[in-house]
Design an enzyme around this catalytic site. Structure first.
Site, PDB file in Angstrom:
ATOM      1  N   ASP A  63      49.176  74.715  21.742  1.00 23.00           N
ATOM      2  CA  ASP A  63      47.916  74.464  22.475  1.00 23.00           C
ATOM      3  C   ASP A  63      47.892  75.153  23.839  1.00 23.00           C
ATOM      4  O   ASP A  63      46.845  75.640  24.264  1.00 23.00           O
ATOM      5  CB  ASP A  63      47.720  72.956  22.706  1.00 23.00           C
TER       6      ASP A  63
HETATM    7  P1  TAP Z   1      51.901  71.764  20.764  1.00 25.65           P
HETATM    8  O1  TAP Z   1      50.563  72.362  20.944  1.00 25.65           O
HETATM    9  O2  TAP Z   1      51.976  70.332  20.426  1.00 25.65           O
HETATM   10  O3  TAP Z   1      52.637  72.626  19.627  1.00 25.65           O
HETATM   11  C1  TAP Z   1      53.965  72.449  19.330  1.00 25.65           C
HETATM   12  C2  TAP Z   1      54.331  73.413  18.217  1.00 25.65           C
HETATM   13  O4  TAP Z   1      55.729  73.329  18.049  1.00 25.65           O
HETATM   14  C3  TAP Z   1      53.713  73.061  16.879  1.00 25.65           C
HETATM   15  O5  TAP Z   1      52.612  73.893  16.578  1.00 25.65           O
HETATM   16  C4  TAP Z   1      54.874  73.218  15.881  1.00 25.65           C
HETATM   17  O6  TAP Z   1      54.525  74.201  14.902  1.00 25.65           O
HETATM   18  C5  TAP Z   1      56.028  73.724  16.753  1.00 25.65           C
HETATM   19  N1  TAP Z   1      57.302  73.132  16.372  1.00 25.65           N
HETATM   20  C6  TAP Z   1      57.580  71.862  16.049  1.00 25.65           C
HETATM   21  N2  TAP Z   1      58.868  71.720  15.724  1.00 25.65           N
HETATM   22  C7  TAP Z   1      59.433  72.944  15.856  1.00 25.65           C
HETATM   23  C8  TAP Z   1      60.738  73.451  15.665  1.00 25.65           C
HETATM   24  N3  TAP Z   1      61.760  72.670  15.257  1.00 25.65           N
HETATM   25  N4  TAP Z   1      60.957  74.770  15.905  1.00 25.65           N
HETATM   26  C9  TAP Z   1      59.936  75.570  16.304  1.00 25.65           C
HETATM   27  N5  TAP Z   1      58.689  75.150  16.475  1.00 25.65           N
HETATM   28  C10 TAP Z   1      58.440  73.850  16.272  1.00 25.65           C
HETATM   29  O7  TAP Z   1      52.819  71.999  22.040  1.00 25.65           O
HETATM   30  P2  TAP Z   1      52.466  72.569  23.479  1.00 25.65           P
HETATM   31  O8  TAP Z   1      51.946  73.972  23.378  1.00 25.65           O
HETATM   32  O9  TAP Z   1      53.686  72.291  24.290  1.00 25.65           O
HETATM   33  O10 TAP Z   1      51.251  71.718  23.978  1.00 25.65           O
HETATM   34  C11 TAP Z   1      51.387  70.379  24.379  1.00 25.65           C
HETATM   35  C12 TAP Z   1      50.245  69.587  23.809  1.00 25.65           C
HETATM   36  O11 TAP Z   1      50.570  68.208  23.906  1.00 25.65           O
HETATM   37  C13 TAP Z   1      48.936  69.777  24.558  1.00 25.65           C
HETATM   38  O12 TAP Z   1      47.850  69.641  23.685  1.00 25.65           O
HETATM   39  C14 TAP Z   1      48.978  68.630  25.567  1.00 25.65           C
HETATM   40  O13 TAP Z   1      47.698  68.286  26.041  1.00 25.65           O
HETATM   41  C15 TAP Z   1      49.588  67.536  24.706  1.00 25.65           C
HETATM   42  N6  TAP Z   1      50.324  66.510  25.410  1.00 25.65           N
HETATM   43  C16 TAP Z   1      50.951  66.793  26.568  1.00 25.65           C
HETATM   44  C17 TAP Z   1      51.661  65.834  27.229  1.00 25.65           C
HETATM   45  C18 TAP Z   1      52.315  66.210  28.508  1.00 25.65           C
HETATM   46  S1  TAP Z   1      52.053  65.352  29.806  1.00 25.65           S
HETATM   47  N7  TAP Z   1      53.070  67.259  28.551  1.00 25.65           N
HETATM   48  C19 TAP Z   1      51.795  64.553  26.674  1.00 25.65           C
HETATM   49  C20 TAP Z   1      51.182  64.275  25.428  1.00 25.65           C
HETATM   50  C21 TAP Z   1      50.436  65.278  24.823  1.00 25.65           C
HETATM   51  P3  TAP Z   1      55.250  74.187  13.469  1.00 25.65           P
HETATM   52  O14 TAP Z   1      54.987  72.843  12.898  1.00 25.65           O
HETATM   53  O15 TAP Z   1      54.602  75.295  12.727  1.00 25.65           O
HETATM   54  O16 TAP Z   1      56.687  74.432  13.718  1.00 25.65           O
END
Ligand code: TAP
Length: 391
Positions: A318
């Site tokens: 994201d």
């Molecule tokens: P995300 O958009 O959640 O994407 C994480 C990606 O990691 C997934 O698409 C997944 O794709 C990949 N992944 C998972 N396990 C993996 C592994 N073992 N090896 C390699 N890739 C792996 O992460 P982001 O870009 O860090 O964004 C964070 C999101 O979380 C935002 O939408 C944010 O608003 C939200 N959020 C943030 C927080 C805070 S405060 N940081 C708290 C809660 C929510 P695959 O499944 O294809 O591997």
């Protein structure tokens, strides 16, 4: 202590949510028992300050407790994380809040009738549920931070109930810092607090997901990726939630040391909401002994991507989605993201075409300068390091 030491880093947000809830519950029961002891058992009068403090502790503590439990259930996927929105929801919440205020006034006027305060407890608990169920998707961290602030405010008001200065000061600190963090996170997601609290994010997300994926991507193997690394002179690594899941930070440290030996300028771009909690990436990279000077905040590094040979996205999705500035229909439109697509080449390490937290497609993966390096990040990077050593 047992829960906190056993919990996985990736489960931290839901545990924080639950602990906030316990803080709220503690404030509620302490205030209620103080009220009961004084007015129902000892037939004492409450002065106005104590009466208001008891009522606010119960109201804020109750909302914090059930709101946090719902946040916990959503984050731990025990219930659906989607937002639950129904007609007249905001009106019901408003009416509940007004009736809570009415019961506070009634109870202040007549302490001897405990039914008002008991009704206030019931309304506070219900209000907590109803205010958190419409919030879904990527807005949950903001809610947890806000509930954290509420738990502080509830503790502060309980400090007035008990006449305890430490509780007043500590609660006020938690309350104020929680509000500040909430504002910072709203800014990072380009959403107003009112917009987050009124909910509905998950609904738009569900519609966007239903559209399906027709992105064509180019894959790259570890050997070819190692050659691209070898020929680059500037690299920016963008870590995301997938790095935390794979626990790839130590492998990344090795990669960074190898690049340093080759005089490659390697830095890390840190998005404020990458991962699942504030500072998530900083903590993990620090744990792997990656120097803090190499970590650059989004605002400071976003203009540098266009002069960078290679961006290595590790489990981020994201926070590197260009739809945030190209697609007004996207639920994340307007959220500040890292402009990784401006680099000469982008390599994305993730396991599949799986979506991120917001549950939406990432058009970056189909860009002509983007190559997908599929596989678990830790395993892939360990192999990449092995290949680079051979070159
Ligand atoms: P995300 O958009 O959640 O994407 C994480 C990606 O990691 C997934 O698409 C997944 O794709 C990949 N992944 C998972 N396990 C993996 C592994 N073992 N090896 C390699 N890739 C792996 O992460 P982001 O870009 O860090 O964004 C964070 C999101 O979380 C935002 O939408 C944010 O608003 C939200 N959020 C943030 C927080 C805070 S405060 N940081 C708290 C809660 C929510 P695959 O499944 O294809 O591997």
């Amino acid at each position: 202590m047992i829960i906190a030491t056993k919990v996985e880093m990736t489960q931290m947000p839901e545990v924080v949510a639950l602990f906030n809830g316990f803080g709220g519950l503690a404030s509620l029961v302490v205030a209620l028992s103080d009220f009961w002891l004084k007015t129902q058992e000892n037939y004492m009068d409450l002065d106005a300050v104590s009466g208001i403090a008891v009522s606010l502790s119960i109201l804020i503590g109750g909302v914090t407790f059930t709101g946090s439990v719902i946040a916990y259930l959503k984050l731990s996927t025990r219930i659906s994380g989607n937002s639950i929105v129904f007609k007249g929801q905001h009106l019901i919440n408003l009416l509940l809040l007004l009736s809570a205020l009415a019961f506070i006034v009634l109870s202040l006027l007549d302490y001897t009738t405990p039914v008002y305060i008991l009704l206030l407890v019931a309304i506070a608990l219900l209000l907590g549920v109803l205010t958190v169920i419409p919030i879904g998707g990527a807005d949950m961290p903001v809610v947890i931070s806000l509930l954290n602030s509420y738990s502080g405010i509830a503790a502060c008001t309980t400090g007035f109930v008990l006449n305890n200065s430490v509780l007043i000061v500590a609660g006020a600190l938690v309350g104020a810092s929680g509000i500040i963090l909430t504002q910072i996170m709203c800014k990072a997601m380009n959403r107003s607090l009112a917009n987050v609290l009124l909910g509905g994010f998950g609904q738009t997300t569900a519609t966007a997901v239903a559209g399906g994926s027709d992105i064509t991507v180019k894959e790259v193997g570890v050997e070819e990726a190692a050659q691209i690394f070898d020929s680059a002179s500037s690299i920016i690594v963008v870590p995301g939630y997938g790095m935390a899941v794979a626990q790839a930070q130590h492998a990344i440290r090795e990669l960074s040391e190898l690049c340093e030996k080759r005089n490659i300028n390697l830095r890390f771009a840190i998005h404020p909401v990458a991962g699942r909690m504030p500072g998530h990436m900083n903590v993990l990279l620090a744990e792997a002994n990656i120097s803090y000077d190499k970590l650059v905040e989004m605002e400071s590094i976003n203009d540098d991507f266009s002069n960078t040979d290679l961006v290595f996205v590790v489990g981020a999705n994201d926070v590197v989605n260009p739809a945030a500035h190209t697609n007004p229909a996207s639920p994340i439109y307007g959220m500040p993201v890292l402009n990784v697509e401006k680099a000469q080449t982008v390599i994305v390490s993730k396991r599949s075409m799986g979506k991120g937290y917001a549950g939406i497609e990432n058009e970056l993966f189909g860009y002509p300068n983007c190559l997908m390096l599929f596989g678990d990040a830790k395993q892939t990077i360990t192999r990449l390091v092995g290949e680079l050593k051979e070159l």
